[in-house]
Scaffold this motif. Structure first.
Motif, short mmCIF file in Angstrom:
data_model
loop_
_atom_site.label_atom_id
_atom_site.label_comp_id
_atom_site.label_asym_id
_atom_site.label_seq_id
_atom_site.Cartn_x
_atom_site.Cartn_y
_atom_site.Cartn_z
N VAL A 114 -22.00 37.97 21.70
CA VAL A 114 -22.61 37.97 20.73
C VAL A 114 -22.20 36.29 20.31
CG1 VAL A 114 -23.75 38.43 18.49
CG2 VAL A 114 -24.45 40.18 20.48
N PRO A 115 -21.19 36.50 19.32
CA PRO A 115 -19.94 35.84 18.73
C PRO A 115 -20.03 34.19 19.73
CG PRO A 115 -18.93 38.29 18.50
CD PRO A 115 -19.97 38.17 19.36
N HIS A 116 -19.72 34.54 20.63
CA HIS A 116 -19.61 33.81 21.79
C HIS A 116 -20.42 32.80 21.81
CE1 HIS A 116 -15.23 33.38 22.75
NE2 HIS A 116 -15.16 35.18 22.55
N LEU A 117 -21.91 33.68 21.85
CA LEU A 117 -23.15 32.91 21.97
C LEU A 117 -23.49 32.58 21.06
CD1 LEU A 117 -25.29 35.07 24.16
CD2 LEU A 117 -24.98 33.37 24.70
N VAL A 118 -22.83 32.59 19.79
CA VAL A 118 -23.72 31.82 18.34
C VAL A 118 -22.56 31.47 18.13
CG1 VAL A 118 -23.34 31.86 16.08
CG2 VAL A 118 -24.15 34.58 17.30
N HIS A 156 -17.41 30.02 9.99
CA HIS A 156 -17.14 31.25 9.82
C HIS A 156 -18.69 30.97 8.54
CE1 HIS A 156 -13.63 31.74 12.86
NE2 HIS A 156 -13.93 32.87 13.07
N ARG A 157 -19.21 29.96 8.27
CA ARG A 157 -19.63 30.80 6.98
C ARG A 157 -20.76 30.63 7.67
NH1 ARG A 157 -18.15 25.85 2.98
NH2 ARG A 157 -17.58 24.58 5.47
N VAL A 158 -21.62 30.44 8.94
CA VAL A 158 -22.18 30.54 10.10
C VAL A 158 -22.44 31.06 11.32
CG1 VAL A 158 -24.19 29.42 10.91
CG2 VAL A 158 -22.26 27.48 10.12
N VAL A 159 -20.80 31.35 11.57
CA VAL A 159 -21.43 32.15 12.61
C VAL A 159 -20.96 33.43 12.12
CG1 VAL A 159 -19.31 33.10 14.64
CG2 VAL A 159 -19.60 30.56 14.18
N LEU A 160 -20.18 33.91 11.39
CA LEU A 160 -20.39 35.44 10.49
C LEU A 160 -21.79 36.19 10.02
CD1 LEU A 160 -18.63 38.13 10.54
CD2 LEU A 160 -17.83 37.08 8.04
#
Lengths: 298, 341
Positions: free
Chosen positions: B276-280, B288-292
């Motif tokens: 999920v983190p990598h797809l995002v 990280h303000r978007v990714v997290l």
């Protein structure tokens, strides 16, 4: 601007720095020159407040660094590490904007002013055309200049200050100097620390970084401390030098007075010719091979 | 001038971030709402929310709220916790291949669960397996944390990584040892637990895990900018005003608590915390303000969808959801590994 007062540092049981004292005057470029392992990187970590001296203290305008908050120090002192490896793939503009973090509230986003400051910092290092690019795809020299831009963005400046003309912005490699950046005191009172900025760069980028540092110093009044083991880089850029050997200062003062065959020998154990180079406009150091020095070669 | 302003409006991060997050939130919301509609007994969304019929006689509403919604919510909670923990640990360790289970949390949880299952321990009023699993994960976290801070001023991420990996191997060996002496039925139950299972009974497990996940997420909310700077390296982060040691400790502890709570609810469901983190990141970049937050929302949606597949693909037989995520995630992970080299 920055005073290092009888600073010592020990890591575990090993003394890294012993009784180091010197002063960085406002608006000058000071080089910390010494062989590998002489304690340059550690000294820079103490100057930026990342590490605390085991004895003595570092003062920023007569206030001990240890008593200032991290964010307050970050707004006055910015650091450019020797090399930057990113864990994730940020864009160049994102890297530059990270310089604005010490100016933002806990949950605040960068506003148009911050973006303007970041873009101007990129322009000042000739990297604005790279803004949307992924940092990982840049060359070593480009990365170094982007990280310098990010450090510049860390300094607070009014957006109305200076705006480079569009012709400079569009210049493909951004090698030309943005003439808009001139004669402001935007960087005064601020200190840029660079750790071996040219260590992994070829001579083209070395010259480019040297020019960039001098330009930032002259146009913005930025105070700069740069560590290096490169004699000629130091001679070409620095107003003053601090010579570091095995964690101790063996000489410090104006470059022309401090950089002599005797001090070069004391630092590196090699004989050298130190001469003023007319076309370069600074002194140069040429190491002399041992046989030639002792006359056996002829 | 006008064109300059337009361009600038696009590059200001705040507005773009909120727009992106709204999309991810919508995806998570729709998945949680739609998942309970899918199943052996078809139900009608209109009738579920119809006020004309009392709840006692509204079969559709009962199936929706009592039988299927808890499961969708549990999937969402677990997916969000695992994906967000994955993001935080990858940033903390500065290693894109880290997962929420890298630092020993899941194997500690598994050991706790194995002991309770094999020795038939029970505690009055409390479901013993989730509790033991959470206690096990806390134990693993404590060991790893003590090792990583013992001889260092801050938190040594190298020691953290090595201690976590070693602890995983050690606990796995102990689990195999216990399994070896377990009878067949217990070994089978233990095996099923390890595969991951979202078949929660009612809202109890969700209510129990929610406060832990909420506490972790409150700490996460304060972290994204620090995590961005950590990507530059700890020293670079420190020179930009970050208390690196504090951020590292909070990141490790909060991610561990969220992971421990998620594993207690559903067992160690793999791959959510890494794909999920990598797809995002592929979709929205590295900030990280978007990714997290986007990973938390996308993780929720992803696991809800995986669980629907687990329930329906071979219905009436149910596939363990951990198998679905691994079958989707394994090849993806390998592709990622080859791609980033």
């Amino acid at each position: 601007m920055l005073t290092v007062a009888d600073v010592s540092f020990a890591y575990r049981d090993a003394d890294v720095l012993r009784g180091v004292s010197f002063h960085v005057p406002r608006g000058r470029i000071v080089g910390i020159l010494g062989p590998n392992g002489s304690g340059k990187t550690t000294l820079l970590r103490l100057l930026s407040g990342v590490a605390r001296p085991t004895r003595g203290e570092v003062r920023l305008d007569d206030r001990p660094l240890a008593r200032l908050s991290r964010a307050a120090v970050a707004r006055r002192i910015a650091v450019v590490p020797q090399e930057t490896h990113l864990a994730f793939d940020y864009t160049v503009l994102e890297i530059a904007l990270m310089g604005r973090y010490p100016h933002l509230g806990a949950f605040e986003f960068e506003g148009p002013e911050d973006v303007a400051i970041a873009e101007r910092a990129l322009a000042a290092t000739g990297t604005l055309p790279l803004a949307p690019r992924s940092f990982a795809t840049l060359s070593g020299g480009e990365k170094q200049r982007v990280v310098i831009a990010s450090a510049l963005a860390q300094f607070d400046r009014r957006p109305a200050d200076v705006r480079p003309p569009a012709s400079d912005v569009r210049h493909p490699r951004g090698v030309r100097h943005p003439r808009g950046l001139r004669q402001t005191d935007a960087g005064a009172g601020q200190l840029l620390l660079l750790d071996e900025p040219t260590a992994s760069l070829d001579v083209h980028y070395q010259v480019e970084v040297a020019e960039l540092l001098r330009r930032l110093n002259q146009s913005q009044g930025l105070t700069i401390v740069v560590s290096t083991h490169d004699l000629n880089f130091a001679a070409s850029v620095c107003d003053e030098l601090v010579l570091l050997r095995q964690g101790q200062v063996i000489a410090s003062g104006p470059t022309r007075e401090v950089l002599t065959p005797a001090t070069v020998h004391a630092l590196y154990g090699v004989d050298a010719d130190v001469r003023y180079h007319d076309r370069a406009g600074h002194i140069t150091v040429v190491p002399i091979p041992r046989e030639a020095a002792s006359g056996l070669g002829s | 001038m006008a064109s300059g302003r337009e361009r600038r409006a696009v590059t200001v991060p705040g507005a773009r971030i909120w727009r992106t997050l709204a999309l991810f939130a919508a995806a998570a919301f729709v998945s949680v709402l739609a998942a309970p509609l899918v199943g052996s007994t078809p139900i009608d969304l209109g009738r579920v929310f119809s006020l004309a019929e009392p709840f006692a006689s509204n079969i559709d509403a009962q199936i929706f709220f009592v039988a299927r919604l808890p499961r969708a919510l549990a999937a969402a909670l677990v997916g969000a916790a695992l994906a967000a923990s994955g993001v935080v640990l990858q940033a903390l360790l500065r290693n894109p291949l880290a997962t929420p289970f890298t630092l020993g949390v899941s194997s500690g949880a598994a050991l706790g669960a194995m002991v309770v299952i094999t020795f038939d321990l029970s505690i009055p009023w409390v479901p013993a397996v989730p509790l033991a699993s959470f206690v096990g994960s806390l134990g693993a976290v404590t060991i790893v944390y003590l090792l990583a801070t013992l001889r260092h001023h801050g938190l040594s991420t190298e020691v953290l990584l090595l201690a976590g990996v070693t602890l995983n191997a050690f606990f796995s060996a102990v689990i195999l040892f216990i399994q070896y002496f377990a009878d067949f039925a217990d070994a089978f139950r233990a095996m099923r637990w390890l595969m991951g299972d979202l078949d929660v009974a009612g809202y109890g497990p969700i209510v129990a895990a929610l406060p832990l996940v909420v506490v972790a997420f409150v700490l996460f909310a304060w972290m994204p900018r620090a995590l961005n700077l950590l990507a530059l390296g700890p020293d670079a982060a420190a020179t930009r005003g970050i208390d690196v040691a504090l951020v590292q400790r909070l990141a490790f502890l909060s991610a561990s608590v969220a992971t421990g709570a998620a594993v207690a609810v559903a067992g160690p469901i793999g791959f959510v915390g890494i794909i999920v983190p990598h797809l995002v990141r592929l979709l929205v970049g590295a900030d990280h303000r978007v990714v997290l937050p986007a990973s938390a929302l996308f993780g929720a949606a992803f696991l809800v969808v995986c669980d629907v597949m687990a329930r329906t693909l071979l219905a009436p037989v149910e596939i363990p959801v951990g198998v679905i995520t691994a079958v989707l995630g394994g090849p993806f992970f390998l592709w990622l590994l080859v791609r980033t080299r």
